[in-house]
Design an enzyme around this catalytic site. Structure first.
Site, short mmCIF file in Angstrom:
data_model
loop_
_atom_site.label_atom_id
_atom_site.label_comp_id
_atom_site.label_asym_id
_atom_site.label_seq_id
_atom_site.Cartn_x
_atom_site.Cartn_y
_atom_site.Cartn_z
CE LYS A 22 -1.72 1.58 4.05
NZ LYS A 22 -1.47 2.99 4.41
CG ASN A 23 2.29 2.71 3.54
OD1 ASN A 23 1.12 3.00 3.26
ND2 ASN A 23 2.71 2.55 4.78
CB CYS A 126 -3.65 11.81 11.96
SG CYS A 126 -3.28 10.09 11.71
NE ARG A 131 0.82 10.57 10.20
CZ ARG A 131 0.28 9.64 9.42
NH1 ARG A 131 -0.96 9.30 9.58
NH2 ARG A 131 0.98 9.07 8.47
CG ASP A 317 3.39 1.65 9.36
OD1 ASP A 317 3.00 2.49 10.20
OD2 ASP A 317 3.57 1.93 8.16
NE ARG A 409 -7.00 4.15 5.79
CZ ARG A 409 -6.15 4.85 6.50
NH1 ARG A 409 -6.34 5.02 7.78
NH2 ARG A 409 -5.09 5.41 5.95
C1 EPZ Z 1 4.35 7.03 6.24
O1 EPZ Z 1 3.58 8.09 6.77
C2 EPZ Z 1 3.43 5.83 6.19
N1 EPZ Z 1 2.29 6.14 5.35
C3 EPZ Z 1 2.96 5.48 7.60
O2 EPZ Z 1 2.16 4.32 7.53
C4 EPZ Z 1 4.19 5.20 8.47
O3 EPZ Z 1 3.77 4.96 9.78
C5 EPZ Z 1 5.13 6.40 8.44
O4 EPZ Z 1 5.48 6.73 7.07
C6 EPZ Z 1 6.43 6.17 9.19
O5 EPZ Z 1 7.07 5.04 8.67
C7 EPZ Z 1 2.38 5.96 4.03
O6 EPZ Z 1 3.40 5.64 3.47
C8 EPZ Z 1 1.13 6.21 3.24
P1 EPZ Z 1 6.37 10.49 8.15
P2 EPZ Z 1 4.12 9.58 6.70
O7 EPZ Z 1 6.24 11.77 7.41
O8 EPZ Z 1 4.93 9.74 5.48
C9 EPZ Z 1 6.68 13.80 11.54
C10 EPZ Z 1 0.20 3.06 7.78
O9 EPZ Z 1 -0.32 2.51 8.79
N2 EPZ Z 1 6.52 14.83 10.52
O10 EPZ Z 1 7.56 9.63 7.89
O11 EPZ Z 1 2.95 10.46 6.89
C11 EPZ Z 1 5.44 12.97 11.77
O12 EPZ Z 1 4.51 13.64 12.58
C12 EPZ Z 1 0.76 4.45 7.87
O13 EPZ Z 1 0.26 2.52 6.67
C13 EPZ Z 1 6.71 16.15 10.87
O14 EPZ Z 1 7.00 16.46 12.03
O15 EPZ Z 1 5.05 9.62 7.98
C14 EPZ Z 1 6.03 11.72 12.39
O16 EPZ Z 1 6.24 11.94 13.74
C15 EPZ Z 1 0.46 5.11 9.17
N3 EPZ Z 1 6.54 17.12 9.93
C16 EPZ Z 1 7.37 11.58 11.68
O17 EPZ Z 1 7.65 12.87 11.12
C17 EPZ Z 1 6.23 16.81 8.64
O18 EPZ Z 1 6.10 17.74 7.82
C18 EPZ Z 1 7.41 10.57 10.57
O19 EPZ Z 1 6.30 10.80 9.70
C19 EPZ Z 1 6.06 15.46 8.27
C20 EPZ Z 1 6.22 14.49 9.24
#
Ligand code: EPZ
Length: 430
Positions: A22-23, A126, A131, A317, A409
């Protein structure tokens, strides 16, 4: 609303085909906005998030055709989908759609790169934490974009002549912001260097697909990625990589119930840290020509401590599922979540099945119990929900997991895959 009913206690034995990730599929689909040619993606999983993104892309002008041929003749899981975006008809991604799935925010990269502007709703709150999108704003600003927040939307505008290559160092690793920078910088003028980039396999998959489309990206899979901008991208054909989170989830399920299952079409290297933890917990995992073989011993689970980290660390995850496994360990283990500040919603629900878990800040202390007992449970996110399913498989008696839409999902045909391995799992539609 649908529920999943599980009667626990059976071992899992058989073969589980692993779906496309998915991701990986989501950013790859979004990359179709970067070209007027056709991007063909194979092995796209049939999931609610994919269906929603198809609708969102349709709004921007992407013409979608599913060729209907089933790649696995006997299973019919994955699909080949053709995406063609001759012209972008709308550069706005509205709140109603972006709020349903955070990844749809990522359209900001290709819209800005191709059209010079994008108006994209902020994703909003969320269930697993706040996030924010500050890293996207900073990263795209480093490519010359002007980013303004107005009425819950980000208005992004590229300089005249398009985005300009630049250097950006992420203060924190972000998968989504790395995806967006790869897509945006591919069509920028000049060279972009991204430091402290996410190294997740899904980032590598996107970079490989973009390179097949004519992009010039090197270093994906390491912390420093270099992108030489090109004038335009063409179509390509690309196969979505296997889902490492689905792989880990079923490996943990087998470790918990006991049994012998082959996870077909997957790759150990995608999640070696997580699988090593499952091995340390007592399961035997071997690489086979078709994927992985997992042999679990049910009652002889050893306690193992894990800490979630960006790739190649233990994935957030899989945190809930691993905690599920640890509820039946012979001793005390600790699970620490460092990526999201509120990703422990499964704790209370696992407790309903008899787990003994105490939380202290970002660390859960799990005291293994000799048996879990089935109960009605529910969860508020995808991975938390599936941790309850695998705990239910190992529990005595009946467990019902409500809010099944979370599972839909991200897990393709979950109940069918488990039932074929001997589990008693059925969907109840009220
Ligand atoms: C991706 O989300 C995945 N989603 C998530 O999987 C996964 O948990 C996550 O990466 C971490 O591995 C998809 O790929 C669709 P991040 P993403 O930006 O990209 C912070 C699932 O269950 N952050 O790497 O949204 C954020 O709050 C989902 O399939 C900022 O602070 O995650 C988090 O603490 C859930 N500012 C950390 O970075 C920003 O602008 C990592 O988030 C962006 C992120």
């Amino acid at each position: 609303m649908d529920r999943i009913r599980i009667v626990g206690g059976n071992e899992l034995n058989g073969v589980i085909p692993i779906s496309g990730a998915k991701n990986a599929a989501l950013p790859l689909m979004i990359a179709s906005l970067l070209t007027s040619d056709t991007l063909t993606l194979e092995n796209v999983p049939h999931l609610a998030d994919v269906e929603l993104l198809l609708r969102i892309l349709g709004n921007h002008g992407v013409d979608v055709s599913v060729n209907g041929r089933r790649e696995r003749q006997d299973e019919g899981y994955s699909r080949t989908i053709h995406f063609t975006c001759r012209t972008i008809v709308d550069t706005t991604a509205p709140y109603e759609l972006v709020s349903k799935m955070r990844a749809s925010f990522w359209v900001i990269g290709p819209l800005l790169a191709r059209e010079g502007r994008a108006r994209v709703s902020l994703p909003g709150g969320c269930a697993i934490g706040t996030r924010p999108v500050d890293l996207f704003i900073e990263g795209l600003t480093a490519l010359g974009a002007t980013m303004e927040i107005d009425g819950g939307y980000i208005n992004a505008t590229a300089p005249k002549g398009g985005l300009i290559g630049g250097t950006y160092t992420f203060p924190k690793v972000s998968v989504g912001a790395t995806h967006v920078m790869l897509m945006a910088a591919s069509l920028a003028r000049g060279t972009t260097v991204i430091n402290n980039a996410a190294r997740e396999p899904e980032v590598v998959d996107l970079a490989n697909c973009l390179n097949a489309m004519g992009a010039k990206i090197s270093g994906a899979g390491t912390s420093t990625i270099t992108i030489e901008g090109v004038h335009s991208l063409s179509g390509a054909r690309h196969r979505v990589l296997p889902d490492r989170i689905e792989t880990g989830t079923y490996a943990m399920a087998v470790a918990m119930t006991g049994g012998d299952v082959t996870l077909e079409g997957t790759d150990f290297a995608l999640l070696d840290t997580a699988l090593e933890a499952v091995r340390r917990a007592g399961a035997e995992i071997t690489v086979t020509p078709s994927g992985l073989r997992v042999v679990g011993h049910g009652n002889a689970i050893r306690p193992v401590d894990v800490v979630t980290e960006p790739y190649p660390g233990f994935p957030t995850d899989l945190q809930a599922q691993f905690m599920g496994l640890m509820t039946r360990a012979n001793g005390v283990s600790h699970v620490t979540e460092t990526i999201f500040e509120n990703r422990f919603m499964h704790v209370q629900e696992l407790a309903r099945l008899g787990a003994r878990i105490t939380l202290s800040g970002q660390t859960a202390r799990i005291e293994g119990v000799s048996r879990l007992r089935g109960a009605p449970v529910m969860a508020t996110d995808l991975r938390a929900s599936v941790s309850l399913v695998i705990a239910g498989l190992a529990a005595e008696g009946e467990t019902t997991v409500s809010r099944v839409y979370h599972l839909d999902r991200g897990f393709e045909r979950l109940e069918e895959k488990l039932t074929r391995c001997g589990a008693v799992v059925e969907r109840i539609t009220d």
